[in-house]
Design an enzyme around this catalytic site. Structure first.
Site, short mmCIF file in Angstrom:
data_model
loop_
_atom_site.label_atom_id
_atom_site.label_comp_id
_atom_site.label_asym_id
_atom_site.label_seq_id
_atom_site.Cartn_x
_atom_site.Cartn_y
_atom_site.Cartn_z
N GLU A 322 0.82 -1.21 0.00
CA GLU A 322 0.00 0.00 0.00
C GLU A 322 0.85 1.27 0.00
O GLU A 322 0.39 2.33 -0.41
CB GLU A 322 -0.96 0.00 1.18
N HIS A 348 11.16 -25.48 2.57
CA HIS A 348 10.69 -26.69 1.89
C HIS A 348 9.59 -26.37 0.89
O HIS A 348 8.99 -27.30 0.32
CB HIS A 348 10.17 -27.69 2.93
N LYS A 462 -13.49 -0.70 -4.21
CA LYS A 462 -14.53 -0.28 -3.26
C LYS A 462 -15.71 0.37 -3.99
O LYS A 462 -16.86 0.20 -3.60
CB LYS A 462 -13.94 0.66 -2.23
#
Length: 475
Positions: A322, A348, A462
């Protein structure tokens, strides 16, 4: 190696050497570094970042640099600390279970505090083992029905076991009170508690600056007389772990808030050092910026070792994404893609790519030198050479040896990596680590020509989700 008096160390030898970033690269940035200090001095003296505007197009203060300090006229005040202390003692006496409801910065920083303080098995401990502190769960960080159903079943089971004295505290954190994920979770949980006649209280952490024009959540708190704490004006969510947003969680689990701020303050002083080689945040930012723009290392793998620091990777992903992933002042996109990892698990899972994949990554290790654990691997099967090799070795030594082997393997092939290490994992050193990265993303934003404090890309989805939900409601 950059070392602070606290024991904090930044080992940059595997990214700054004759085969990787070199002294002449740093020298080419002398004017850019002067510009960093020009911006920083303006920010610290005025509280405003040059060129930054709110999403409404108005000048907006940037105050994260004030956060490490407790003062009467600051963001973190003695009165605030007293209220947090009162909440802590009240919860120990009256609350059985806390549900922290938030998303983004309202969740990620608190999760780091919880994991470092409590670990993975907190809710399985007895009241005595938790020293009276309540059980603690998180919600609101997603809109996940099965997860929420499982949490509700857990609360019902606990209530049935304890009886009528059982009480839940819902802590709702949202700057506005209109963020979909936490508010949807809150309303579902509230109704479930009422439907099953479970006692509960509500505490909200929201923007409380203007009683005359309160936010939705503040208005709800006023009407229902809920306890309130503040999301401070001028501090973005990704920095808010150093405010009441993070400190409510800290108080409810017994985390050392003062020690956390002391570590942040110690780091803040180090970040005012103008010699780039003595400033951990500035040197880290500069190396990562050069690695990205000159050497094509546009991905950062953030890899603490130890499960209690797993959530630190998730917090850093938001901070980096951000703050830096946006259009620069040259109208070109900037950003380094963060990849969360944790050792040794991801040795791993991811390390094959780190070791032999594209040369486009910087790996940032976080090391705790002393884990304060006495666990030693018992030598039960010495007849097997490979098991005998790990017998009688402290488990934390295996962890740190794995980290050292990983960084050495990367370095053999000149794959860029840095290591931050601290003497032990406590509130002070966690404050150092987290506040260093707050300053580092700010310094890098100046180098890259981006605004570290807005998030215009977030506003796009949004705006799109609202009409979609309205269509569902009307269908």
């Amino acid at each position: 190696m950059l070392q602070l008096d606290s024991g904090f160390e930044l080992d940059y030898s595997n990214i700054y050497n004759e085969s990787c970033i070199q002294a002449r690269d740093i020298q080419n940035f002398e004017r850019a570094i002067q510009n960093v200090w020009r911006h920083t001095n303006i920010l610290r003296s005025t509280g405003y970042e040059e060129g930054h505007l709110s999403k409404d197009g108005q000048p907006e203060p940037i105050l994260f640099y004030q956060l490490p300090y407790i003062s009467e006229d600051g963001i973190n005040t003695p009165e605030m600390m007293n209220r947090l202390h009162c909440l802590r003692e009240y919860a120990r006496e009256n609350i059985d279970t806390v549900i922290s409801i938030g998303i983004g910065g309202s969740y990620l920083g608190s999760k780091v505090i919880f994991d470092v303080q409590c670990g993975s098995f907190w809710n399985n401990y007895t009241d005595e083992e938790r020293q009276g502190y309540p059980r603690f769960y998180f919600a609101g960080f997603n809109v996940d029905g099965p997860y929420l159903e499982g949490l509700i079943k857990t609360l019902i089971s606990q209530a049935n076991e304890k009886g009528k004295d059982y009480k839940v505290l819902l802590v709702v954190t949202s700057k506005s009170g209109s963020t979909i994920e936490p508010m949807a979770n809150f309303m579902i949980l509230q109704k479930a508690l009422e439907d099953h006649h479970i006692n509960y209280e509500v505490t909200v952490v929201t923007e409380t600056n203007d009683d005359a024009h309160p936010t939705i959540l503040h208005d709800m708190a006023i009407k229902h007389q809920w306890r309130t704490f503040s999301v401070p004006y001028g501090v973005g969510g990704r920095f808010s772990v150093f405010t009441e947003v993070g400190f409510v969680t800290a108080a409810l689990v017994g985390f050392d808030i003062e020690g956390f701020l002391a570590g942040a303050a110690s780091m803040d002083m180090a970040c005012q050092e103008e010699d780039v080689y003595k400033n951990p945040a500035l040197f880290s930012a500069l190396l990562k910026y050069i690695a990205s723009e000159r050497y094509g290392r546009i991905i950062e793998v953030f890899m603490p070792y130890g499960e209690s620091l797993h959530s630190l990777s998730d917090w850093y992903v938001q901070l980096l994404s951000e703050s830096l992933g946006k259009m620069s002042n040259t109208c070109l996109p900037y950003g380094r893609t963060p990849v969360p990892a944790v050792g040794t698990m991801d040795m791993h899972a991811q390390v094959q790519e780190h070791q032999e994949g594209r040369l486009n990554k910087v790996v940032q290790f976080i090391k705790v030198r002393d884990w304060n654990t006495s666990l030693v691997v018992p030598n039960l099967y010495s007849e097997y050479d490979k098991l005998d090799a790990i017998g009688d070795i402290p488990i934390s030594d295996i962890l740190n040896s794995a980290l050292d082997a990983n960084r050495e393997a990367l370095s053999i092939d000149n794959r860029f990596n840095m290591t931050i290490s601290v003497p032990t994992l406590n509130a002070f050193h966690l404050g150092e680590i987290m506040f260093m990265h707050c300053w580092a993303v700010y310094f890098e934003s100046i180098l890259a020509g981006v605004d570290a404090f807005d998030q215009p890309g977030v506003e796009v989805y949004k705006r799109l989700i609202g009409p979609k939900l309205q269509t569902i409601k009307q269908s």
